[in-house]
Motif scaffolding. Sequence first.
Motif, short mmCIF file in Angstrom:
data_model
loop_
_atom_site.label_atom_id
_atom_site.label_comp_id
_atom_site.label_asym_id
_atom_site.label_seq_id
_atom_site.Cartn_x
_atom_site.Cartn_y
_atom_site.Cartn_z
N ASP A 1 -7.23 -2.47 -4.74
CA ASP A 1 -6.76 -3.30 -3.63
C ASP A 1 -6.50 -4.74 -4.05
O ASP A 1 -6.08 -5.56 -3.22
CB ASP A 1 -7.72 -3.23 -2.45
N ASN B 1 -8.31 -7.46 -0.21
CA ASN B 1 -8.58 -6.64 0.97
C ASN B 1 -8.17 -7.32 2.26
O ASN B 1 -7.93 -6.65 3.28
CB ASN B 1 -10.08 -6.30 1.03
N THR C 1 -2.54 -5.32 -3.60
CA THR C 1 -1.88 -5.29 -2.28
C THR C 1 -0.76 -6.32 -2.18
O THR C 1 -0.02 -6.35 -1.19
CB THR C 1 -2.89 -5.54 -1.15
N THR D 1 0.86 -1.18 0.00
CA THR D 1 0.00 0.00 0.00
C THR D 1 0.90 1.23 0.00
O THR D 1 2.05 1.16 0.43
CB THR D 1 -0.91 0.02 1.25
#
Length: 339
Positions: free
Chosen positions: A40, A50, A43, A17
């Motif tokens: 996301d 998530n 990531t 992130t």
Amino acid sequence: MVKNLLNIPPRLEIARTKTPLHKLERLSHQLGVEIYLKRDDLTGSELSGNKVRKLEFLLADAKAKGADTVITCGGAQSNHCRATALAAARCGLKSVLLLRTADPAHPPEVEGNILLDKMAGAEIVWITPEEYANRFDRFEQENSRLQQLGRTPYIIPEGGSNHIGSWGYVLAMDEITTDMKNLKIDENQDTTVLSATGSGGTTAGLLLGKKMLDVGVNVVGVNVCDNEEYFVNEIYRICEKFCLTYQVDISVAKDDICIVDGYVGDGYALSRKEELQAIYDLAKLEGIVLDPVYTGKAYYAMISEISRNKQAFGKRVIFVHTGGLFGLFPVADQLTPLF
């Protein structure tokens, strides 16, 4: 970081992130509404999605409490369980996964997320849907079994969705507000942050972040299982525990929680042709690949609602891509007739 807040708990920085936010130009033109994508799914490669944002806080708590093993649960192709197993291995912890399947004596093929679970060294315990409905009892059974073996287990709830894990999406909302400023998006011009809701923690974190940062966006979840009433109660419970635990000076009422119901379709992790068609069409249009369990259902809900009412979510939607690419491979036989 979140402004004017001093008691953010420890985290293990294992997610990649900040993730990008960008506009889907062709889709926006097609729908007549500005559609932005919060990536996301980026990531991490094997940790994609998530779940790893929540796991940063949950695994930090597990390590702080001296755990050597984490226990969690999910469906057979659970993104959360895959991310937990891999993140735990990265942190030097073992993992036990309670995975739901119709017939534990004949579990699903080793493919997709199940393959990655095994590669991470996870111990998989197959349980029936009926046992899964009583998963808290199964958690305690596994907890006791591991303790008798001299291990120190730590229970992570379904989806990593509790007051600790929700911190991941409090900070994600802080990212989104920075993204909006960088892209010169006026947060007060009818903007909705929309995500799939499968256990409630992501939506709870986004809503808490909105309140804590006093951001003028709407937060909407699309339930991919259960129903609106279930998730309103679950998200409210998470928010209430969060505020009590961290002494946050905000209030969250049930009326603040917005769930778009009616798109569970054939059931959790079961795909209808129209959902898969929407996934395929987006991949062709924008080069964006969604998953069939979470983002595919939420995306189908979004475009369906907008097709009926262009103002369903306001002038602009920020769609949170929560990952799950590996879940596509087990439904390849359903997708190929669409090509």
